[in-house]
Design a protein around this motif. Structure first.
Motif, short mmCIF file in Angstrom:
data_model
loop_
_atom_site.label_atom_id
_atom_site.label_comp_id
_atom_site.label_asym_id
_atom_site.label_seq_id
_atom_site.Cartn_x
_atom_site.Cartn_y
_atom_site.Cartn_z
N UNK A 175 -18.12 -10.57 -37.63
CA UNK A 175 -17.08 -11.13 -37.14
C UNK A 175 -16.91 -12.73 -37.06
N UNK A 176 -18.04 -13.16 -37.27
CA UNK A 176 -17.96 -14.67 -37.33
C UNK A 176 -19.25 -15.28 -36.89
N UNK A 205 -10.67 -25.80 -34.89
CA UNK A 205 -11.34 -26.15 -36.11
C UNK A 205 -12.78 -25.19 -36.23
N UNK A 206 -13.24 -25.16 -37.52
CA UNK A 206 -14.55 -24.31 -37.73
C UNK A 206 -15.08 -25.17 -39.12
N UNK A 237 -20.31 -24.15 -36.71
CA UNK A 237 -19.58 -24.99 -35.61
C UNK A 237 -18.24 -24.48 -35.45
N UNK A 238 -17.83 -24.30 -34.08
CA UNK A 238 -16.29 -24.09 -33.89
C UNK A 238 -16.09 -24.99 -32.76
N UNK A 336 -8.64 -14.26 -28.13
CA UNK A 336 -8.52 -16.03 -28.16
C UNK A 336 -9.44 -16.16 -29.56
N UNK A 337 -10.76 -15.45 -29.63
CA UNK A 337 -11.67 -15.89 -30.92
C UNK A 337 -10.89 -15.50 -31.85
N UNK A 338 -10.07 -14.52 -32.26
CA UNK A 338 -9.49 -14.62 -33.53
C UNK A 338 -8.59 -15.45 -33.80
N UNK A 339 -7.81 -15.94 -32.68
CA UNK A 339 -6.72 -16.71 -32.83
C UNK A 339 -7.33 -18.26 -33.07
N UNK A 340 -8.58 -18.33 -32.82
CA UNK A 340 -9.29 -19.59 -33.07
C UNK A 340 -9.25 -19.77 -34.64
N UNK A 341 -9.90 -18.60 -34.99
CA UNK A 341 -10.06 -18.50 -36.51
C UNK A 341 -8.92 -18.63 -37.31
#
Ligand code: NAD
Length: 352
Positions: A175-176, A205-206, A237-238, A336-341
């Motif tokens: 998933x990341x 940003x990643x 890095x994220x 949250x995590x999905x939206x950051x990606x």
């Protein structure tokens, strides 16, 4: 019920290193089955922990076993929701390793399956269960921190890419990268301490700067299986920013490899009456008393968050106490995590 019969799925690092050792200390637990797609791992676990246990290679067969009350999932992330939903539908309680799922859609399926079956779904939140976190939570809930309005959290490793080339670094299976692997620990701790406000927007940003390099390993590199010439299509890095419905915000930072001084897992929160620094399981509280700046440095014995979390799962099943983890919190976390990606890919803020 005074005994819980557990079937383990995934007999790798976390099963042998954390879950089984915790269950072996709890006399209310019987380990009755082991499942792994690599049969020899299930057989080895059975021979080591309970020669009377059954072994399976297909989780569908394990969840259909009538002699199992609860299924404990320690597989790569992709499988969490698939196995959890199958187990809940088969009438089993579920304890699952973090992260809850690899997408919000999968996390929602898990939540619905738990609601429809009436069976317990709990996902590992070991950092809530260390003494420093419990102390901070009590302090906050008693109103001593005032209004918690902002914070930062992260887990930045100088070196520590887990299982390079294997499932950890393969987006489809994990998933990341560190955002989903480590973010789920520290964002959860921060959001839980803040009283679980609802996230409303994120920006992030990643970066992936070390996939093709031969940087040195650390103890973390031993997690999961490495694969020479395997896949590395996740970030290392994220960085991000989360806004909540109550006006609070949280800055976040997660890395598997960064040229920094040293590794740190941390949550810093600022309230109107006191601020917190939770760092590598140690806590400091900063406040002011009668015009004098005061620091509180509580001292704790080293506590085992994984063991305490698994004991809580059994407490909920046997004593009926209120679960500290709610599936909605897991869904919010994965959103949250999905939206950051998504934000990292589009360069725009994402509303949830
Ligand atoms: N809470 C924590 O502190 C923490 C720390 C490390 C890992 N984890 C999580 O634990 C989980 C497992 O990580 P690990 O380090 O033990 O990985 P691992 O690679 O060491 O073990 C995974 C095991 O699952 C087996 N497996 C894969 N697919 C399967 C399937 N469909 N059915 C049955 N077995 C299957 C593999 O053969 C392997 O033995 C991951 O989700 C990871 O994110 C949590």
């Amino acid at each position: 019920m005074d005994k819980i019969r557990i079937g383990m799925v995934g007999c790798g690092g976390m099963c042998n290193g954390a879950h089984v050792p915790a269950y072996l200390k709890d006399e209310r637990v019987e380990l009755v089955a082991f499942c792994d797609i690599v049969e020899s791992r299930a057989v080895k676990a059975k021979e080591t922990y309970n020669p009377q246990a059954k072994t399976y290679v297909d989780f569908n067969d394990l969840v259909a076993d009538e002699n199992i009350d609860a299924v404990d999932i320690c597989t790569p992330n992709y499988w969490h929701s698939r196995i959890a939903v199958a187990a809940l539908k088969a009438g089993k309680h579920v304890f699952c390793e973090k992260p809850d799922a690899v997408s919000p859609e999968e996390a929602l399926k898990m939540k619905k399956a738990s609601e429809e079956s009436g069976k317990l779904l709990m996902v590992m939140r070991n950092n809530r269960f260390v003494d420093a976190s419990k102390y901070a939570k009590r302090f906050i809930d008693e109103g001593k921190a005032g209004d918690l309005y902002t914070g930062r959290c992260g887990w930045i490793r100088r070196r520590g890419i887990p299982g390079k080339g294997g499932w950890f670094t393969t987006k489809e299976l994990s998933g990341g990268g560190p955002l989903i692997d480590l973010g789920v620990h520290m964002i959860d701790l921060a959001v839980w301490l803040m009283g679980n406000p609802t996230p409303v927007s994120v920006s992030g940003s990643t970066y992936c700067k070390f996939a093709e390099t031969d940087i040195s390993n650390s103890e973390h590199s031993n997690f999961g299986e490495k694969q020479v010439d395997g896949i590395f299509d996740v970030e290392d890095l994220a960085i991000g920013f989360i806004r909540f419905d109550n006006g609070a915000c949280l800055q976040i930072e997660f890395s598997w490899a960064s040229n920094i001084e040293s590794e740190a897992a941390f949550v810093e929160l600022r309230g109107t009456k006191a601020g917190f620094s939770w760092k590598n399981g140690n806590l400091k509280i900063f406040s002011e008393d009668d015009g004098v700046l005061t620091d509180i440095n509580p001292v704790f014995d080293k506590s085992n968050g994984h063991q305490n979390n698994l004991k809580h799962f059994i407490d909920v099943l046997i004593d009926g106490c209120e679960p500290i983890y709610k599936p909605q919190q897991g869904l919010d976390m994965i959103k949250i995590l999905n939206a950051i990606y998504q934000s990292a890919a589009s360069g725009l803020e994402v509303r949830l």
